[in-house]
Design a protein around this motif. Structure first.
Motif, PDB file in Angstrom:
ATOM      1  N   ALA A 109      12.642  -1.979  -9.685  1.00 45.89           N
ATOM      2  CA  ALA A 109      11.988  -1.049 -10.543  1.00 45.89           C
ATOM      3  C   ALA A 109      10.710  -0.604 -10.853  1.00 45.89           C
ATOM      4  O   ALA A 109      10.163  -0.741 -12.015  1.00 45.89           O
ATOM      5  CB  ALA A 109      12.830  -0.962 -12.184  1.00 45.89           C
ATOM      6  N   VAL A 110       9.894  -0.834  -9.954  1.00 47.70           N
ATOM      7  CA  VAL A 110       8.375  -1.110  -9.999  1.00 47.70           C
ATOM      8  C   VAL A 110       7.879   0.166  -9.587  1.00 47.70           C
ATOM      9  O   VAL A 110       8.122   1.073  -8.686  1.00 47.70           O
ATOM     10  CB  VAL A 110       7.893  -2.003  -9.067  1.00 47.70           C
ATOM     11  N   PHE A 111       6.914   0.679 -10.600  1.00 46.95           N
ATOM     12  CA  PHE A 111       6.431   2.205 -10.717  1.00 46.95           C
ATOM     13  C   PHE A 111       4.813   2.153 -10.693  1.00 46.95           C
ATOM     14  O   PHE A 111       4.205   3.101 -10.173  1.00 46.95           O
ATOM     15  CB  PHE A 111       7.092   2.860 -11.560  1.00 46.95           C
ATOM     16  N   THR A 112       4.175   0.828 -10.918  1.00 44.95           N
ATOM     17  CA  THR A 112       2.774   0.766 -11.169  1.00 44.95           C
ATOM     18  C   THR A 112       2.099  -0.276 -10.447  1.00 44.95           C
ATOM     19  O   THR A 112       2.909  -1.371 -10.074  1.00 44.95           O
ATOM     20  CB  THR A 112       2.252   0.770 -12.533  1.00 44.95           C
ATOM     21  N   THR A 113       0.993  -0.174 -10.126  1.00 41.05           N
ATOM     22  CA  THR A 113       0.144  -1.432  -9.362  1.00 41.05           C
ATOM     23  C   THR A 113       0.086  -2.824 -10.425  1.00 41.05           C
ATOM     24  O   THR A 113       0.369  -3.754  -9.881  1.00 41.05           O
ATOM     25  CB  THR A 113      -1.307  -0.899  -9.118  1.00 41.05           C
ATOM     26  N   SER A 114      -0.039  -2.292 -11.656  1.00 40.65           N
ATOM     27  CA  SER A 114       0.108  -3.529 -12.461  1.00 40.65           C
ATOM     28  C   SER A 114       1.309  -4.206 -12.673  1.00 40.65           C
ATOM     29  O   SER A 114       1.279  -5.334 -12.885  1.00 40.65           O
ATOM     30  CB  SER A 114      -0.520  -2.697 -14.105  1.00 40.65           C
ATOM     31  N   GLN A 115       2.436  -3.533 -12.562  1.00 35.23           N
ATOM     32  CA  GLN A 115       3.654  -4.328 -12.524  1.00 35.23           C
ATOM     33  C   GLN A 115       3.823  -5.043 -11.226  1.00 35.23           C
ATOM     34  O   GLN A 115       4.428  -6.281 -11.266  1.00 35.23           O
ATOM     35  CB  GLN A 115       4.967  -3.104 -12.381  1.00 35.23           C
ATOM     36  N   ALA A 116       3.200  -4.546 -10.060  1.00 33.54           N
ATOM     37  CA  ALA A 116       3.241  -5.348  -8.793  1.00 33.54           C
ATOM     38  C   ALA A 116       2.313  -6.711  -9.200  1.00 33.54           C
ATOM     39  O   ALA A 116       2.601  -7.813  -8.536  1.00 33.54           O
ATOM     40  CB  ALA A 116       2.635  -4.458  -7.694  1.00 33.54           C
ATOM     41  N   ILE A 144      -0.192   4.050  -4.398  1.00 36.14           N
ATOM     42  CA  ILE A 144       0.265   3.066  -4.907  1.00 36.14           C
ATOM     43  C   ILE A 144       0.581   1.832  -4.082  1.00 36.14           C
ATOM     44  O   ILE A 144       0.488   0.753  -4.113  1.00 36.14           O
ATOM     45  CB  ILE A 144       1.561   3.186  -5.965  1.00 36.14           C
ATOM     46  N   ILE A 145       1.522   2.149  -3.143  1.00 36.70           N
ATOM     47  CA  ILE A 145       1.902   1.318  -2.068  1.00 36.70           C
ATOM     48  C   ILE A 145       0.407   0.496  -1.417  1.00 36.70           C
ATOM     49  O   ILE A 145       0.270  -0.656  -1.091  1.00 36.70           O
ATOM     50  CB  ILE A 145       2.567   1.647  -0.972  1.00 36.70           C
ATOM     51  N   LYS A 146      -0.518   1.437  -1.090  1.00 32.12           N
ATOM     52  CA  LYS A 146      -1.757   1.049  -0.365  1.00 32.12           C
ATOM     53  C   LYS A 146      -2.517   0.066  -1.540  1.00 32.12           C
ATOM     54  O   LYS A 146      -3.218  -0.676  -0.915  1.00 32.12           O
ATOM     55  CB  LYS A 146      -2.523   2.139  -0.156  1.00 32.12           C
ATOM     56  N   GLU A 147      -2.654   0.548  -2.721  1.00 32.05           N
ATOM     57  CA  GLU A 147      -3.294  -0.414  -3.626  1.00 32.05           C
ATOM     58  C   GLU A 147      -2.505  -1.673  -3.762  1.00 32.05           C
ATOM     59  O   GLU A 147      -3.474  -2.566  -3.725  1.00 32.05           O
ATOM     60  CB  GLU A 147      -3.224   0.202  -5.004  1.00 32.05           C
ATOM     61  N   ILE A 148      -1.338  -1.831  -3.972  1.00 35.30           N
ATOM     62  CA  ILE A 148      -0.703  -2.945  -4.045  1.00 35.30           C
ATOM     63  C   ILE A 148      -0.775  -3.907  -2.693  1.00 35.30           C
ATOM     64  O   ILE A 148      -1.250  -5.074  -2.905  1.00 35.30           O
ATOM     65  CB  ILE A 148       0.821  -2.776  -4.206  1.00 35.30           C
ATOM     66  N   ARG A 149      -0.829  -3.215  -1.462  1.00 35.69           N
ATOM     67  CA  ARG A 149      -0.973  -4.312  -0.253  1.00 35.69           C
ATOM     68  C   ARG A 149      -2.476  -4.690  -0.323  1.00 35.69           C
ATOM     69  O   ARG A 149      -2.848  -5.758  -0.085  1.00 35.69           O
ATOM     70  CB  ARG A 149      -0.537  -3.057   0.871  1.00 35.69           C
ATOM     71  N   ASN A 150      -3.463  -3.790  -0.725  1.00 35.64           N
ATOM     72  CA  ASN A 150      -4.831  -4.336  -0.781  1.00 35.64           C
ATOM     73  C   ASN A 150      -5.022  -5.390  -1.462  1.00 35.64           C
ATOM     74  O   ASN A 150      -5.694  -6.430  -1.280  1.00 35.64           O
ATOM     75  CB  ASN A 150      -5.689  -2.910  -0.877  1.00 35.64           C
ATOM     76  N   ILE A 151      -4.443  -5.212  -2.879  1.00 35.84           N
ATOM     77  CA  ILE A 151      -4.605  -6.305  -3.903  1.00 35.84           C
ATOM     78  C   ILE A 151      -3.937  -7.618  -3.286  1.00 35.84           C
ATOM     79  O   ILE A 151      -4.696  -8.695  -3.262  1.00 35.84           O
ATOM     80  CB  ILE A 151      -4.221  -5.997  -5.229  1.00 35.84           C
ATOM     81  N   TYR A 152      -2.786  -7.524  -2.787  1.00 37.04           N
ATOM     82  CA  TYR A 152      -2.079  -8.899  -2.384  1.00 37.04           C
ATOM     83  C   TYR A 152      -2.840  -9.457  -1.036  1.00 37.04           C
ATOM     84  O   TYR A 152      -2.838 -10.635  -1.354  1.00 37.04           O
ATOM     85  CB  TYR A 152      -0.691  -8.280  -1.724  1.00 37.04           C
TER      86      TYR A 152
END
Length: 221
Positions: A109-116, A144-152
């Motif tokens: 139930a992830v909806f935001t980058t901060s939750q990721a 959001i997917i792009k942001e998360i992948r980049n941060i990871y």
């Protein structure tokens, strides 16, 4: 690239796993409701007719209750059962403890980058962003997917993006192109991945030509 089946229907599981490309099964209370069976019976059947991990979602909200529920779930198979836990403070605390014990988890139930981010800090093996629900609520899921992948990637985080909640094939392909390493999809969408009228047309043409070739060879003698 990893493909999970998001279902508890045993006929669907048998059919999909027979092909050999599905990595595991994910479930949640909404999916289990469709089977009209107890969660216990569903888990036993899924384990019997699938391969790989079977991720079961907790329904408890408080940390202590989540951990108690996890222990009962692991009794089914402590190697193949993984735990899905919604991203809340108590949920993240539970994920951290389970990660420390090398128990597989999905922060769901992830909806935001901060939750990721907090999910990765807790050591979740996967996060599950809900793509269709994001788009229904005017959230730019692909960004959001792009942001998360980049941060990871920048922080050498091993947590993988397991995108979920799809309405159509176009959404699935967009999140894969955006960087999701895994998707969990319904059986209907799984079947749709194979279907294309041009493929069917080509197969029919091959069959016609093969038959014609055999007829000509017979007539040549």
């Amino acid at each position: 690239m990893e493909l999970y089946l998001d279902t508890a229907d045993i006929d669907e599981i048998k059919s999909a796993f027979n092909i050999g490309i599905v990595k595991g099964v994910t479930t949640n209370p909404t999916i289990l409701l469709k089977t009209r069976k107890s969660r216990e019976n569903s888990i036993r059947d899924i384990l019997k007719y699938s391969k790989g991990m079977v991720y079961v979602q907790t329904v408890s909200e408080k940390y202590e209750d989540i951990m108690s529920e996890v222990q009962s779930l692991l009794e089914f198979d402590n190697k193949r059962i993984g735990i899905k836990i919604p991203v809340t403070p108590d949920g993240i605390k539970a994920i951290k403890e389970l990660s420390d014990k090398s128990i597989k988890t999905i922060a769901t139930a992830v909806f935001t980058t901060s939750q990721a981010v907090v999910s990765a800090l807790a050591g979740a093996d996967y996060i599950a962003p809900y793509i269709n629900r994001m788009e229904q609520n005017e959230i730019d899921a692909i960004n959001i997917i792009k942001e998360i992948r980049n941060i990871y990637e920048m922080n050498n985080i091993e947590t993988k993006i397991l995108a979920a909640s799809f309405r159509n094939m176009e959404q699935i392909m967009r999140v894969i192109k955006a960087g999701a390493q895994a998707v969990t999809i319904s059986y209907e969408l799984f079947c749709e991945m194979f279907n294309n009228y041009l493929t069917e047309k080509s197969i029919n043409k091959f069959k016609e030509d093969w038959d014609e070739l055999n007829d000509k060879l017979k007539n040549s003698f």
